[in-house]
Design a protein around this motif. Structure first.
Motif, PDB file in Angstrom:
ATOM      1  N   GLU A 299       7.141  17.237 -21.760  1.00 21.99           N
ATOM      2  CA  GLU A 299       8.391  17.657 -21.419  1.00 21.99           C
ATOM      3  C   GLU A 299       8.369  17.751 -19.966  1.00 21.99           C
ATOM      4  OE1 GLU A 299       9.414  21.332 -23.645  1.00 21.99           O
ATOM      5  OE2 GLU A 299      11.247  21.075 -23.198  1.00 21.99           O
ATOM      6  N   ASP A 300       9.462  17.101 -19.379  1.00 24.98           N
ATOM      7  CA  ASP A 300       9.551  17.131 -17.911  1.00 24.98           C
ATOM      8  C   ASP A 300       8.354  17.156 -17.097  1.00 24.98           C
ATOM      9  OD1 ASP A 300      11.509  17.369 -15.735  1.00 24.98           O
ATOM     10  OD2 ASP A 300      11.671  19.481 -16.064  1.00 24.98           O
ATOM     11  N   VAL A 301       7.608  16.311 -17.285  1.00 23.52           N
ATOM     12  CA  VAL A 301       6.366  16.140 -16.436  1.00 23.52           C
ATOM     13  C   VAL A 301       6.430  15.267 -15.146  1.00 23.52           C
ATOM     14  CG1 VAL A 301       4.135  14.967 -16.395  1.00 23.52           C
ATOM     15  CG2 VAL A 301       4.996  16.311 -18.520  1.00 23.52           C
ATOM     16  N   SER A 302       6.145  16.042 -14.192  1.00 24.78           N
ATOM     17  CA  SER A 302       6.097  15.433 -12.676  1.00 24.78           C
ATOM     18  C   SER A 302       4.824  15.521 -12.222  1.00 24.78           C
ATOM     19  CB  SER A 302       7.218  15.968 -11.951  1.00 24.78           C
ATOM     20  OG  SER A 302       8.661  15.847 -12.366  1.00 24.78           O
ATOM     21  N   LEU A 303       4.283  14.336 -11.611  1.00 24.18           N
ATOM     22  CA  LEU A 303       2.877  14.224 -11.092  1.00 24.18           C
ATOM     23  C   LEU A 303       2.814  13.221 -10.119  1.00 24.18           C
ATOM     24  CD1 LEU A 303       0.124  14.280 -13.984  1.00 24.18           C
ATOM     25  CD2 LEU A 303       0.599  16.014 -12.449  1.00 24.18           C
ATOM     26  N   THR A 304       2.166  13.537  -9.129  1.00 20.95           N
ATOM     27  CA  THR A 304       1.959  12.360  -8.140  1.00 20.95           C
ATOM     28  C   THR A 304       0.459  12.192  -7.776  1.00 20.95           C
ATOM     29  OG1 THR A 304       4.024  13.133  -6.778  1.00 20.95           O
ATOM     30  CG2 THR A 304       2.446  11.987  -5.564  1.00 20.95           C
ATOM     31  N   ILE A 305       0.155  11.028  -7.931  1.00 19.41           N
ATOM     32  CA  ILE A 305      -1.275  10.682  -7.832  1.00 19.41           C
ATOM     33  C   ILE A 305      -1.613   9.759  -6.568  1.00 19.41           C
ATOM     34  CG2 ILE A 305      -3.278   9.635  -8.731  1.00 19.41           C
ATOM     35  CD1 ILE A 305      -2.024  10.480 -11.433  1.00 19.41           C
ATOM     36  N   PRO A 306      -1.962  10.667  -5.303  1.00 18.20           N
ATOM     37  CA  PRO A 306      -2.254   9.906  -3.946  1.00 18.20           C
ATOM     38  C   PRO A 306      -2.951   8.519  -4.272  1.00 18.20           C
ATOM     39  CG  PRO A 306      -2.603  12.262  -3.840  1.00 18.20           C
ATOM     40  CD  PRO A 306      -2.557  11.744  -5.241  1.00 18.20           C
ATOM     41  N   ARG A 307      -2.615   7.584  -3.461  1.00 19.50           N
ATOM     42  CA  ARG A 307      -3.596   6.335  -3.210  1.00 19.50           C
ATOM     43  C   ARG A 307      -4.835   6.885  -2.803  1.00 19.50           C
ATOM     44  NH1 ARG A 307      -3.696   2.842   1.137  1.00 19.50           N
ATOM     45  NH2 ARG A 307      -1.837   3.943   2.060  1.00 19.50           N
ATOM     46  N   GLY A 308      -5.801   6.074  -3.308  1.00 17.89           N
ATOM     47  CA  GLY A 308      -7.096   6.256  -3.102  1.00 17.89           C
ATOM     48  C   GLY A 308      -7.872   7.505  -3.546  1.00 17.89           C
ATOM     49  N   GLY A 309      -7.103   8.226  -4.421  1.00 24.46           N
ATOM     50  CA  GLY A 309      -7.640   9.498  -4.808  1.00 24.46           C
ATOM     51  C   GLY A 309      -8.506   9.524  -6.051  1.00 24.46           C
TER      52      GLY A 309
ATOM     53  N   ALA B 268     -14.767   4.658  -3.464  1.00 23.23           N
ATOM     54  CA  ALA B 268     -15.100   4.782  -2.123  1.00 23.23           C
ATOM     55  C   ALA B 268     -14.629   3.499  -1.567  1.00 23.23           C
ATOM     56  CB  ALA B 268     -16.481   4.517  -1.877  1.00 23.23           C
ATOM     57  N   ARG B 269     -14.479   2.360  -2.323  1.00 21.42           N
ATOM     58  CA  ARG B 269     -13.849   1.045  -1.776  1.00 21.42           C
ATOM     59  C   ARG B 269     -12.507   1.075  -1.764  1.00 21.42           C
ATOM     60  NH1 ARG B 269     -18.286  -1.945  -0.620  1.00 21.42           N
ATOM     61  NH2 ARG B 269     -20.250  -1.070  -1.336  1.00 21.42           N
ATOM     62  N   GLY B 270     -11.819   2.207  -2.524  1.00 17.78           N
ATOM     63  CA  GLY B 270     -10.365   2.025  -2.308  1.00 17.78           C
ATOM     64  C   GLY B 270      -9.666   2.042  -3.855  1.00 17.78           C
ATOM     65  N   THR B 271     -10.243   1.629  -4.655  1.00 15.74           N
ATOM     66  CA  THR B 271      -9.639   2.040  -6.045  1.00 15.74           C
ATOM     67  C   THR B 271      -9.207   3.414  -6.368  1.00 15.74           C
ATOM     68  OG1 THR B 271     -11.026   0.308  -6.764  1.00 15.74           O
ATOM     69  CG2 THR B 271      -9.634   1.480  -8.389  1.00 15.74           C
ATOM     70  N   THR B 272      -7.773   3.721  -6.885  1.00 20.12           N
ATOM     71  CA  THR B 272      -7.659   5.022  -7.141  1.00 20.12           C
ATOM     72  C   THR B 272      -7.860   5.353  -8.674  1.00 20.12           C
ATOM     73  OG1 THR B 272      -5.479   4.773  -5.873  1.00 20.12           O
ATOM     74  CG2 THR B 272      -5.463   6.552  -7.548  1.00 20.12           C
ATOM     75  N   ILE B 273      -8.642   6.364  -8.909  1.00 18.52           N
ATOM     76  CA  ILE B 273      -9.036   6.834 -10.109  1.00 18.52           C
ATOM     77  C   ILE B 273      -8.322   7.837 -10.738  1.00 18.52           C
ATOM     78  CG2 ILE B 273     -11.178   7.246 -11.590  1.00 18.52           C
ATOM     79  CD1 ILE B 273     -11.738   4.668  -9.869  1.00 18.52           C
ATOM     80  N   LEU B 274      -7.937   7.629 -12.202  1.00 15.47           N
ATOM     81  CA  LEU B 274      -7.299   8.704 -13.063  1.00 15.47           C
ATOM     82  C   LEU B 274      -8.275   8.860 -14.346  1.00 15.47           C
ATOM     83  CD1 LEU B 274      -4.967  10.717 -13.924  1.00 15.47           C
ATOM     84  CD2 LEU B 274      -3.914   8.721 -14.564  1.00 15.47           C
TER      85      LEU B 274
ATOM     86  N   HIS C 155       0.832  -1.346  -0.029  1.00 10.37           N
ATOM     87  CA  HIS C 155       0.166   0.122  -0.014  1.00 10.37           C
ATOM     88  C   HIS C 155       0.801   1.311  -0.079  1.00 10.37           C
ATOM     89  CE1 HIS C 155      -3.784  -2.057   0.481  1.00 10.37           C
ATOM     90  NE2 HIS C 155      -2.931  -3.029   1.148  1.00 10.37           N
ATOM     91  N   PRO C 156       1.472   1.554  -1.152  1.00  7.66           N
ATOM     92  CA  PRO C 156       2.076   2.754  -1.271  1.00  7.66           C
ATOM     93  C   PRO C 156       1.404   3.932  -0.988  1.00  7.66           C
ATOM     94  CG  PRO C 156       1.904   2.014  -3.367  1.00  7.66           C
ATOM     95  CD  PRO C 156       1.185   1.042  -2.553  1.00  7.66           C
ATOM     96  N   ASP C 157       2.007   5.033  -0.513  1.00 11.65           N
ATOM     97  CA  ASP C 157       1.225   6.421  -0.206  1.00 11.65           C
ATOM     98  C   ASP C 157       0.526   7.030  -1.560  1.00 11.65           C
ATOM     99  OD1 ASP C 157       1.759   6.430   2.547  1.00 11.65           O
ATOM    100  OD2 ASP C 157       3.724   7.690   2.130  1.00 11.65           O
ATOM    101  N   ASN C 158       1.695   6.616  -2.587  1.00 17.05           N
ATOM    102  CA  ASN C 158       1.131   7.243  -3.990  1.00 17.05           C
ATOM    103  C   ASN C 158       0.824   6.218  -4.926  1.00 17.05           C
ATOM    104  OD1 ASN C 158       1.294   9.893  -3.156  1.00 17.05           O
ATOM    105  ND2 ASN C 158       3.770   9.680  -3.353  1.00 17.05           N
ATOM    106  N   ALA C 159      -0.295   6.262  -5.523  1.00 15.65           N
ATOM    107  CA  ALA C 159      -0.704   5.095  -6.578  1.00 15.65           C
ATOM    108  C   ALA C 159       0.363   5.291  -7.834  1.00 15.65           C
ATOM    109  CB  ALA C 159      -2.113   5.573  -7.040  1.00 15.65           C
ATOM    110  N   ILE C 160       0.538   6.692  -8.249  1.00 16.82           N
ATOM    111  CA  ILE C 160       1.508   6.715  -9.318  1.00 16.82           C
ATOM    112  C   ILE C 160       2.405   8.192  -9.174  1.00 16.82           C
ATOM    113  CG2 ILE C 160       1.420   7.640 -11.697  1.00 16.82           C
ATOM    114  CD1 ILE C 160      -1.446   6.406 -12.096  1.00 16.82           C
ATOM    115  N   GLU C 161       3.679   7.905  -9.419  1.00 15.94           N
ATOM    116  CA  GLU C 161       4.649   8.779  -9.149  1.00 15.94           C
ATOM    117  C   GLU C 161       5.306   8.968 -10.536  1.00 15.94           C
ATOM    118  OE1 GLU C 161       6.800   6.989  -5.986  1.00 15.94           O
ATOM    119  OE2 GLU C 161       5.719   7.925  -4.453  1.00 15.94           O
ATOM    120  N   ILE C 162       5.366  10.028 -11.115  1.00  4.37           N
ATOM    121  CA  ILE C 162       5.962  10.485 -12.340  1.00  4.37           C
ATOM    122  C   ILE C 162       6.677  11.716 -12.030  1.00  4.37           C
ATOM    123  CG2 ILE C 162       5.513  11.303 -14.767  1.00  4.37           C
ATOM    124  CD1 ILE C 162       2.761  10.202 -14.713  1.00  4.37           C
TER     125      ILE C 162
END
Ligand SMILES: Nc1ncnc2c1ncn2[C@@H]1O[C@H](COP(=O)(O)OP(=O)(O)OP(=O)(O)O)[C@@H](O)[C@H]1O
Length: 331
Positions: free
Chosen positions: A40-50, A200-206, A13-20
């Motif tokens: 070009e030089d994209v950095s993004l963090t998508i938290p788990r469960g978001g 709501a049940r825990g899946t991270t959605i992008l 269970h990482p803190d972040n679902a996706i780290e770019i």
């Protein structure tokens, strides 16, 4: 409860679902076209469960980003971690952690929904005894179509079938690329209720969408991509609060109003909107509502009604993606 709506069983269970980090994609020159920098030089963090929205005008680079995560496009430089798995070093685990609902309705028309899900489960190595094909079809409202050819399904049904297909391996992350384009309002709402339930049940959605209202109502965080770079990334609420502009529509008694308006209102650059209506745009960082109302009193005008026009995501989007603006990332 159907398997589809069950919280995914992730190994960790990482803190972040996706780290770019520092992601760049340059498409090679082809057919007379020069090289094209899509990201070009994209950095993004998508938290788990978001519930995360990725917005951007056509050609901004959203599909390229999703295709890199899906392993369909090779990145040029940078790192991408999905559920803690680096896509270069642990590509299989990274791919298993993500389910992608593509933009195109690319279903084999001669397969039935049951067959399509079985084939997909096979591709992900889900053992037969662990497959929950019918439960998943039931969760997307397609149980009664399990044995119908995909070509006989409506557009909305195909879209839901794609969601089901992306979920056969119970990934902890679901990516939806423009999932409601061309889907009517009722089915769109049905689709969102499934996806909200999953979240709501825990899946991270992008989610990528052109419907800014969807991002505004569904997503807790929003990133805006413009010309391959991150123009903004923040909680949706903060983004909405970022535009320093509010509009007040004031209806006064005893019109018609004089034009030009009395000096105290002219000083606020107020505009006549109707025989008894005035529009005042102001910057909350510089002016208060109280000061605006004082100007009406100073002009000897009695206020009968007062409406505020709220900023929406579209205002932010347009401000950030207008030419020359928006390059100031807040990611
Ligand atoms: N295979 C390719 N070869 C060369 N250029 C490409 C390729 N795929 C995409 N591009 C270019 O990269 C840029 C980003 O495209 P991308 O499809 O990622 O944008 P997008 O934000 O998903 O747009 P849309 O909302 O229209 O799908 C565009 O200028 C596009 O023309």
């Amino acid at each position: 409860m159907p398997a589809f709506a069950r919280a995914p069983e992730a190994p960790r269970h990482p803190d972040n679902a996706i780290e770019i980090e520092g992601l760049t994609k340059v498409y090679r020159p082809s057919a007379g076209q020069g090289a094209k920098t899509a990201l070009e030089d994209v950095s993004l963090t998508i938290p788990r469960g978001g519930f995360f929205a990725l917005l951007g005008p056509n050609g901004a680079g959203k599909s390229t980003l999703i295709n890199i995560m899906a392993g369909l496009v090779l990145k040029t430089t940078g790192t991408v971690r999905i559920w803690g798995h680096d896509i270069d070093r642990e590509d299989r685990q990274a791919r298993c952690a993500i389910g992608i609902v593509p933009q195109e309705l690319n279903l084999d028309p001669f397969f039935t929904p049951r067959e399509l899900l079985e084939v997909q489960a096979g591709m992900y190595g889900v053992p037969k005894r662990e497959r929950r094909t019918l439960e998943i079809l039931d969760a997307v409202g397609l149980a009664d179509k399990a044995d119908a050819y995909a070509r006989t399904l409506s557009g909305g049904m195909r879209r839901r079938l794609l969601v089901a297909k992306a979920m056969v391996h119970t990934p902890p992350i679901l990516v939806l690329d423009e999932p409601t384009a061309g889907v009517d309002i009722e089915l769109r709402q049905q689709l969102w209720s499934y996806v909200k339930d999953l979240n709501a049940r825990g899946t991270t959605i992008l989610l990528t969408t052109h419907y800014l209202e969807e991002a505004e109502t569904l997503c807790d965080r929003t990133a805006i991509i413009h010309r391959g770079t991150v123009a903004a990334c923040d909680t949706t609420r903060n983004l909405l609060g970022r535009l320093d502009c509010k509009t007040l529509i004031v209806t006064v008694d005893g019109g018609p109003l004089s034009d030009p308006l009395p000096a105290p209102l002219a000083a606020l650059e107020a505009m006549v909107r109707g025989p008894d209506q005035v529009e005042v745009r102001y910057k909350p960082s510089e002016t208060t509502v109280g000061a605006v109302l004082d100007a009406f009193r100073a002009a000897d005008l009695d206020i009968r009604d007062l409406v505020t026009e709220e900023t929406d995501l579209e205002d932010i989007f347009l401000q950030l993606t207008r030419d020359g603006v928006g390059a100031t990332a807040a990611a």
